[in-house]
Design a protein around this motif. Structure first.
Motif, PDB file in Angstrom:
ATOM      1  N   PHE A  13       0.825  -1.208   0.000  1.00 54.58           N
ATOM      2  CA  PHE A  13       0.000   0.000   0.000  1.00 54.58           C
ATOM      3  C   PHE A  13       0.855   1.252   0.000  1.00 54.58           C
ATOM      4  O   PHE A  13       0.542   2.227  -0.677  1.00 54.58           O
ATOM      5  N   ARG A  14       1.946   1.220   0.746  1.00 55.38           N
ATOM      6  CA  ARG A  14       2.832   2.363   0.793  1.00 55.38           C
ATOM      7  C   ARG A  14       3.393   2.655  -0.593  1.00 55.38           C
ATOM      8  O   ARG A  14       3.429   3.777  -1.045  1.00 55.38           O
ATOM      9  N   ARG A  15       3.825   1.629  -1.278  1.00 59.17           N
ATOM     10  CA  ARG A  15       4.388   1.822  -2.616  1.00 59.17           C
ATOM     11  C   ARG A  15       3.310   2.250  -3.612  1.00 59.17           C
ATOM     12  O   ARG A  15       3.565   3.005  -4.532  1.00 59.17           O
ATOM     13  N   PHE A  16       2.104   1.741  -3.423  1.00 59.72           N
ATOM     14  CA  PHE A  16       1.012   2.062  -4.326  1.00 59.72           C
ATOM     15  C   PHE A  16       0.563   3.516  -4.166  1.00 59.72           C
ATOM     16  O   PHE A  16       0.324   4.215  -5.135  1.00 59.72           O
ATOM     17  N   PHE A  17       0.451   3.964  -2.922  1.00 59.86           N
ATOM     18  CA  PHE A  17      -0.082   5.299  -2.660  1.00 59.86           C
ATOM     19  C   PHE A  17       0.979   6.368  -2.497  1.00 59.86           C
ATOM     20  O   PHE A  17       0.700   7.547  -2.592  1.00 59.86           O
ATOM     21  N   TYR A  18       2.193   5.988  -2.201  1.00 62.06           N
ATOM     22  CA  TYR A  18       3.265   6.956  -1.986  1.00 62.06           C
ATOM     23  C   TYR A  18       4.402   6.635  -2.932  1.00 62.06           C
ATOM     24  O   TYR A  18       5.027   5.594  -2.832  1.00 62.06           O
ATOM     25  N   THR A  19       4.635   7.504  -3.864  1.00 57.50           N
ATOM     26  CA  THR A  19       5.755   7.314  -4.766  1.00 57.50           C
ATOM     27  C   THR A  19       6.613   8.568  -4.747  1.00 57.50           C
ATOM     28  O   THR A  19       6.111   9.688  -4.686  1.00 57.50           O
ATOM     29  N   THR A  20       7.885   8.345  -4.763  1.00 57.10           N
ATOM     30  CA  THR A  20       8.831   9.441  -4.795  1.00 57.10           C
ATOM     31  C   THR A  20       9.225   9.671  -6.236  1.00 57.10           C
ATOM     32  O   THR A  20       9.630   8.732  -6.915  1.00 57.10           O
ATOM     33  N   THR A  21       9.106  10.900  -6.698  1.00 57.03           N
ATOM     34  CA  THR A  21       9.511  11.205  -8.060  1.00 57.03           C
ATOM     35  C   THR A  21      11.023  11.027  -8.176  1.00 57.03           C
ATOM     36  O   THR A  21      11.745  11.138  -7.181  1.00 57.03           O
ATOM     37  N   PRO A  22      11.513  10.764  -9.379  1.00 52.24           N
ATOM     38  CA  PRO A  22      12.965  10.625  -9.540  1.00 52.24           C
ATOM     39  C   PRO A  22      13.732  11.864  -9.069  1.00 52.24           C
ATOM     40  O   PRO A  22      14.804  11.751  -8.475  1.00 52.24           O
ATOM     41  N   GLN A  23      13.173  13.051  -9.291  1.00 54.24           N
ATOM     42  CA  GLN A  23      13.835  14.277  -8.858  1.00 54.24           C
ATOM     43  C   GLN A  23      13.891  14.359  -7.326  1.00 54.24           C
ATOM     44  O   GLN A  23      14.923  14.710  -6.759  1.00 54.24           O
ATOM     45  N   ALA A  24      12.785  14.041  -6.673  1.00 56.95           N
ATOM     46  CA  ALA A  24      12.745  14.073  -5.210  1.00 56.95           C
ATOM     47  C   ALA A  24      13.673  13.014  -4.632  1.00 56.95           C
ATOM     48  O   ALA A  24      14.346  13.251  -3.630  1.00 56.95           O
ATOM     49  N   MET A  25      13.730  11.852  -5.280  1.00 54.85           N
ATOM     50  CA  MET A  25      14.595  10.782  -4.806  1.00 54.85           C
ATOM     51  C   MET A  25      16.055  11.198  -4.925  1.00 54.85           C
ATOM     52  O   MET A  25      16.852  10.977  -4.016  1.00 54.85           O
ATOM     53  N   LEU A  56      12.812  11.776  10.863  1.00 55.56           N
ATOM     54  CA  LEU A  56      12.194  11.634   9.545  1.00 55.56           C
ATOM     55  C   LEU A  56      10.699  11.934   9.557  1.00 55.56           C
ATOM     56  O   LEU A  56      10.162  12.434   8.569  1.00 55.56           O
ATOM     57  N   ASP A  57      10.028  11.660  10.676  1.00 46.72           N
ATOM     58  CA  ASP A  57       8.584  11.923  10.747  1.00 46.72           C
ATOM     59  C   ASP A  57       8.287  13.409  10.887  1.00 46.72           C
ATOM     60  O   ASP A  57       7.142  13.817  10.722  1.00 46.72           O
ATOM     61  N   GLN A  58       9.289  14.218  11.149  1.00 45.23           N
ATOM     62  CA  GLN A  58       9.089  15.654  11.312  1.00 45.23           C
ATOM     63  C   GLN A  58       9.671  16.447  10.139  1.00 45.23           C
ATOM     64  O   GLN A  58       9.538  17.670  10.105  1.00 45.23           O
ATOM     65  N   ALA A  59      10.314  15.765   9.207  1.00 45.71           N
ATOM     66  CA  ALA A  59      10.905  16.426   8.041  1.00 45.71           C
ATOM     67  C   ALA A  59       9.944  16.313   6.861  1.00 45.71           C
ATOM     68  O   ALA A  59       9.373  15.249   6.619  1.00 45.71           O
ATOM     69  N   SER A  60       9.788  17.388   6.130  1.00 40.51           N
ATOM     70  CA  SER A  60       8.853  17.371   4.997  1.00 40.51           C
ATOM     71  C   SER A  60       9.268  16.349   3.935  1.00 40.51           C
ATOM     72  O   SER A  60       8.417  15.789   3.256  1.00 40.51           O
ATOM     73  N   ASP A  61      10.548  16.096   3.823  1.00 42.77           N
ATOM     74  CA  ASP A  61      11.040  15.117   2.854  1.00 42.77           C
ATOM     75  C   ASP A  61      11.469  13.804   3.525  1.00 42.77           C
ATOM     76  O   ASP A  61      12.241  13.030   2.965  1.00 42.77           O
ATOM     77  N   GLY A  62      10.960  13.559   4.714  1.00 35.86           N
ATOM     78  CA  GLY A  62      11.352  12.383   5.494  1.00 35.86           C
ATOM     79  C   GLY A  62      11.111  11.054   4.788  1.00 35.86           C
ATOM     80  O   GLY A  62      11.947  10.153   4.846  1.00 35.86           O
ATOM     81  N   GLY A  63       9.973  10.926   4.117  1.00 38.94           N
ATOM     82  CA  GLY A  63       9.677   9.682   3.394  1.00 38.94           C
ATOM     83  C   GLY A  63      10.669   9.434   2.271  1.00 38.94           C
ATOM     84  O   GLY A  63      11.150   8.310   2.078  1.00 38.94           O
ATOM     85  N   ALA A  64      10.990  10.480   1.542  1.00 33.14           N
ATOM     86  CA  ALA A  64      11.953  10.354   0.442  1.00 33.14           C
ATOM     87  C   ALA A  64      13.343  10.050   0.981  1.00 33.14           C
ATOM     88  O   ALA A  64      14.083   9.243   0.403  1.00 33.14           O
ATOM     89  N   ILE A  65      13.705  10.662   2.111  1.00 33.62           N
ATOM     90  CA  ILE A  65      15.012  10.380   2.712  1.00 33.62           C
ATOM     91  C   ILE A  65      15.068   8.940   3.195  1.00 33.62           C
ATOM     92  O   ILE A  65      16.084   8.255   3.024  1.00 33.62           O
ATOM     93  N   GLN A  66      13.970   8.445   3.758  1.00 28.78           N
ATOM     94  CA  GLN A  66      13.952   7.051   4.205  1.00 28.78           C
ATOM     95  C   GLN A  66      14.116   6.108   3.005  1.00 28.78           C
ATOM     96  O   GLN A  66      14.830   5.111   3.088  1.00 28.78           O
ATOM     97  N   ASP A  67      13.485   6.426   1.887  1.00 29.62           N
ATOM     98  CA  ASP A  67      13.669   5.637   0.666  1.00 29.62           C
ATOM     99  C   ASP A  67      15.127   5.691   0.216  1.00 29.62           C
ATOM    100  O   ASP A  67      15.712   4.678  -0.179  1.00 29.62           O
ATOM    101  N   ALA A  68      15.724   6.877   0.269  1.00 33.71           N
ATOM    102  CA  ALA A  68      17.121   7.042  -0.142  1.00 33.71           C
ATOM    103  C   ALA A  68      18.059   6.263   0.771  1.00 33.71           C
ATOM    104  O   ALA A  68      19.025   5.651   0.305  1.00 33.71           O
ATOM    105  N   LEU A  69      17.757   6.268   2.070  1.00 33.33           N
ATOM    106  CA  LEU A  69      18.592   5.518   3.010  1.00 33.33           C
ATOM    107  C   LEU A  69      18.563   4.026   2.714  1.00 33.33           C
ATOM    108  O   LEU A  69      19.572   3.331   2.892  1.00 33.33           O
ATOM    109  N   GLN A  70      17.425   3.548   2.245  1.00 28.93           N
ATOM    110  CA  GLN A  70      17.350   2.139   1.874  1.00 28.93           C
ATOM    111  C   GLN A  70      18.304   1.849   0.717  1.00 28.93           C
ATOM    112  O   GLN A  70      18.982   0.830   0.699  1.00 28.93           O
TER     113      GLN A  70
END
Length: 119
Positions: A6-18, A64-78
């Motif tokens: 569901f996370r991948r389906f509803f939340y996608t990081t654009t290549p630029q944001a990533m 990460l939960d308090q940063a506006s780009d936290g989700g994208a940073i978590q993806d990048a950390l992976q």
């Protein structure tokens, strides 16, 4: 179906944001002796911060939960570390792992922090 689906389906990081998030995460890792990527409500993150605090370590903390780009940073950390969970800890630009990894190194942690210039 899993939460990850569901996370991948509803939340996608654009290549630029990533790309921006990966650059930001790597800069934080490169520019700080110790970098802790955390979430403010996570008990494992709290345990890691408490251990580092008890040793008097100086570390860069990003909630990460308090940063506006936290989700994208978590993806990048992976991508950077192979680890998606928090805390995600780096000492002297080396990926340490999460809380259990940090706790397991408690005997050598003071030496690692001293070597990194974080004490």
């Amino acid at each position: 179906m899993s939460f990850a689906f569901f996370r991948r389906f509803f939340y996608t990081t654009t290549p630029q944001a990533m790309s921006a998030a990966k650059t930001k995460a790597q800069s934080i890792i490169d520019e700080n002796a110790v970098a802790v990527f955390s979430k403010s409500y996570c008990p494992y993150c709290s345990a890691s911060k408490k251990l580092l605090d008890s040793l008097g370590a100086k570390y860069y903390l990003l909630e990460l939960d308090q940063a506006s780009d936290g989700g994208a940073i978590q993806d990048a950390l992976q991508e950077i570390s192979g680890q998606r969970t928090v805390p995600n800890i780096f000492i002297n630009k080396k990926h340490i792992g999460g809380n259990s990894d940090l706790q397991a190194k408690s005997g050598e942690l003071k030496g690692l922090l001293t070597e990194a210039g974080a004490l």
